[in-house]
Design an enzyme around this catalytic site. Structure first.
Site, PDB file in Angstrom:
ATOM      1  N   LYS A 250       0.828  -1.216   0.000  1.00 50.40           N
ATOM      2  CA  LYS A 250       0.000   0.000   0.000  1.00 50.40           C
ATOM      3  C   LYS A 250       0.856   1.257   0.000  1.00 50.40           C
ATOM      4  O   LYS A 250       0.593   2.210  -0.713  1.00 50.40           O
ATOM      5  CB  LYS A 250      -0.932   0.036   1.224  1.00 50.40           C
ATOM      6  CG  LYS A 250      -1.859  -1.160   1.347  1.00 50.40           C
ATOM      7  CD  LYS A 250      -2.799  -1.031   2.541  1.00 50.40           C
ATOM      8  CE  LYS A 250      -2.108  -1.005   3.897  1.00 50.40           C
ATOM      9  NZ  LYS A 250      -1.476  -2.268   4.301  1.00 50.40           N
TER      10      LYS A 250
ATOM     11  N   ARG B 211      13.057  -3.591  10.689  1.00 50.64           N
ATOM     12  CA  ARG B 211      11.950  -2.895  11.370  1.00 50.64           C
ATOM     13  C   ARG B 211      11.378  -3.822  12.447  1.00 50.64           C
ATOM     14  O   ARG B 211      10.991  -4.952  12.155  1.00 50.64           O
ATOM     15  CB  ARG B 211      10.888  -2.580  10.305  1.00 50.64           C
ATOM     16  CG  ARG B 211       9.928  -1.506  10.689  1.00 50.64           C
ATOM     17  CD  ARG B 211       9.037  -1.179   9.497  1.00 50.64           C
ATOM     18  NE  ARG B 211       7.644  -1.434   9.824  1.00 50.64           N
ATOM     19  CZ  ARG B 211       6.634  -1.207   8.997  1.00 50.64           C
ATOM     20  NH1 ARG B 211       6.863  -0.738   7.781  1.00 50.64           N
ATOM     21  NH2 ARG B 211       5.400  -1.449   9.363  1.00 50.64           N
TER      22      ARG B 211
ATOM     23  N   ARG C 135       0.196  -8.871  13.420  1.00 47.37           N
ATOM     24  CA  ARG C 135      -0.374  -7.828  12.546  1.00 47.37           C
ATOM     25  C   ARG C 135      -1.373  -8.436  11.559  1.00 47.37           C
ATOM     26  O   ARG C 135      -2.406  -7.838  11.266  1.00 47.37           O
ATOM     27  CB  ARG C 135       0.742  -7.095  11.787  1.00 47.37           C
ATOM     28  CG  ARG C 135       1.476  -6.089  12.672  1.00 47.37           C
ATOM     29  CD  ARG C 135       2.875  -5.786  12.189  1.00 47.37           C
ATOM     30  NE  ARG C 135       2.920  -5.107  10.904  1.00 47.37           N
ATOM     31  CZ  ARG C 135       3.985  -5.107  10.090  1.00 47.37           C
ATOM     32  NH1 ARG C 135       5.075  -5.771  10.438  1.00 47.37           N
ATOM     33  NH2 ARG C 135       3.953  -4.450   8.968  1.00 47.37           N
TER      34      ARG C 135
ATOM     35  N   ARG D 279      -8.554   1.283   9.820  1.00 46.55           N
ATOM     36  CA  ARG D 279      -8.227  -0.112  10.100  1.00 46.55           C
ATOM     37  C   ARG D 279      -9.274  -0.767  10.986  1.00 46.55           C
ATOM     38  O   ARG D 279      -9.139  -1.953  11.302  1.00 46.55           O
ATOM     39  CB  ARG D 279      -6.892  -0.145  10.858  1.00 46.55           C
ATOM     40  CG  ARG D 279      -5.698  -0.666  10.065  1.00 46.55           C
ATOM     41  CD  ARG D 279      -4.522  -0.554  11.007  1.00 46.55           C
ATOM     42  NE  ARG D 279      -3.342  -1.266  10.643  1.00 46.55           N
ATOM     43  CZ  ARG D 279      -2.344  -0.774   9.915  1.00 46.55           C
ATOM     44  NH1 ARG D 279      -2.441   0.418   9.373  1.00 46.55           N
ATOM     45  NH2 ARG D 279      -1.258  -1.477   9.722  1.00 46.55           N
TER      46      ARG D 279
ATOM     47  N   ARG E  60      12.026  -8.403   4.250  1.00 47.70           N
ATOM     48  CA  ARG E  60      12.140  -6.988   4.631  1.00 47.70           C
ATOM     49  C   ARG E  60      12.767  -6.870   6.030  1.00 47.70           C
ATOM     50  O   ARG E  60      13.558  -5.968   6.295  1.00 47.70           O
ATOM     51  CB  ARG E  60      10.753  -6.326   4.615  1.00 47.70           C
ATOM     52  CG  ARG E  60      10.796  -4.841   4.920  1.00 47.70           C
ATOM     53  CD  ARG E  60       9.533  -4.116   4.497  1.00 47.70           C
ATOM     54  NE  ARG E  60       8.516  -4.149   5.533  1.00 47.70           N
ATOM     55  CZ  ARG E  60       7.295  -3.614   5.399  1.00 47.70           C
ATOM     56  NH1 ARG E  60       6.942  -3.026   4.284  1.00 47.70           N
ATOM     57  NH2 ARG E  60       6.425  -3.678   6.384  1.00 47.70           N
TER      58      ARG E  60
END
Ligand code: ADP
Length: 194
Positions: free
Chosen positions: A13, A133, A144, A88, A127
Site C-alpha cells: 500500500k 523494522r 499484525r 483499520r 524486509r
C-alpha cells in the site's frame, strides 16, 4: 478524489500511495508513517504508542483518528487524499466519513489489494532481514495479520455495501498493480465528472 488503499500489512500500500502522490498530486496520509514520525521525534505520543506498534497490535482508534483529523485540517485545498493504513477498524471508518463530511467530501473509492498470506510472510521476512523494522519480526508480523483479519477485514463488507469497493491482485508485480490502480482511478474520475 479520496481513495482508501485496503489490504494486509506488507501488501504494498505504501509504495502505491507514494506513486499516486507523485503522479496525481494527491496527498498520502499514512497513519503508520505518522506514528513512526512521532516515535522518532521523541514526543510523548510516540512513547505511548511504541509498545503497541512493536508487538504488532493496533494503536487506539482515538490516537489515529486525531492524527488524521489534524492532517485533514492542515490540507484544506488539495485535490484529494490517499489513505494508506487507515481506516483499520469500523470506528475509524465512521470517523473518517464524518471528518470528510465536514468539508463536503467523501470517500470516493476503496481499492483492495488481495494477497496470499504465505507470500506476504515471505516478503516481510525478507524486509525484516534487510531493514530490521521491529514489527516485521515473524512473531509481530503474524500478530499484525491476525489484527488485520479480525479488525480490518470487516471493512471489505462495509465498503462493498456502499458500492465503493474495487479489488485487484496485489501479488502482481509493482508496475501491474500501479496500472490496475490507474484504471480504477480513471474510471472513478470519469464517473465523478458525469
Ligand atoms: P503495515 O501496513 O506494514 O502493518 P503500518 O506502517 O501501516 O504498517 O503500521 C504499523 C503499525 O502502526 C501497526 O501495526 C499499528 O501498530 C500502528 N497503526 C498504523 N495505522 C494504524 C491504524 N489506523 N490504527 C491502529 N494502529 C495503527
Amino acid at each position: 478524489m479520496n481513495i482508501i488503499l485496503l489490504g494486509p500489512p506488507g501488501a504494498g500500500k505504501g509504495t502505491q500511495a507514494q506513486r499516486l502522490q507523485q503522479e496525481r498530486g494527491l496527498v498520502q496520509l499514512s497513519t503508520g508513517d505518522m506514528l513512526r514520525a512521532a516515535r522518532s521525534s521523541g514526543s510523548e505520543l510516540g512513547g505511548r504508542v511504541a509498545a503497541f506498534m512493536d508487538s504488532g497490535s493496533l494503536v487506539s482508534d482515538e490516537v489515529v483518528i486525531s492524527l488524521i483529523e489534524e492532517q485533514l485540517e492542515k490540507n484544506p485545498k488539495v485535490a484529494g487524499f490517499i489513505f494508506d493504513g487507515f481506516p483499520r477498524t469500523t470506528p475509524q471508518a465512521k470517523a473518517l466519513d464524518e471528518s470528510l463530511a465536514h468539508s463536503g467530501q467523501k470517500v470516493d473509492v476503496v481499492i483492495r489489494l488481495k494477497v496470499d498470506e504465505q507470500a506476504l510472510i515471505d516478503r516481510i521476512t525478507r524486509r525484516f532481514e534487510a531493514e530490521g523494522r521491529a514489527d516485521d519480526n515473524p512473531e509481530a508480523f503474524k500478530k499484525r495479520l491476525v489484527a488485520y483479519n479480525s479488525q480490518t477485514a470487516p471493512l471489505v463488507e462495509v465498503y462493498s455495501g456502499q458500492g465503493k469497493l474495487r479489488e485487484i491482485d496485489g501479488m502482481a508485480d509493482m508496475e501491474a498493480v500501479s496500472a490496475s490502480i490507474a484504471r480504477i482511478l480513471d474510471a472513478t474520475l470519469a464517473e465523478k465528472s458525469k
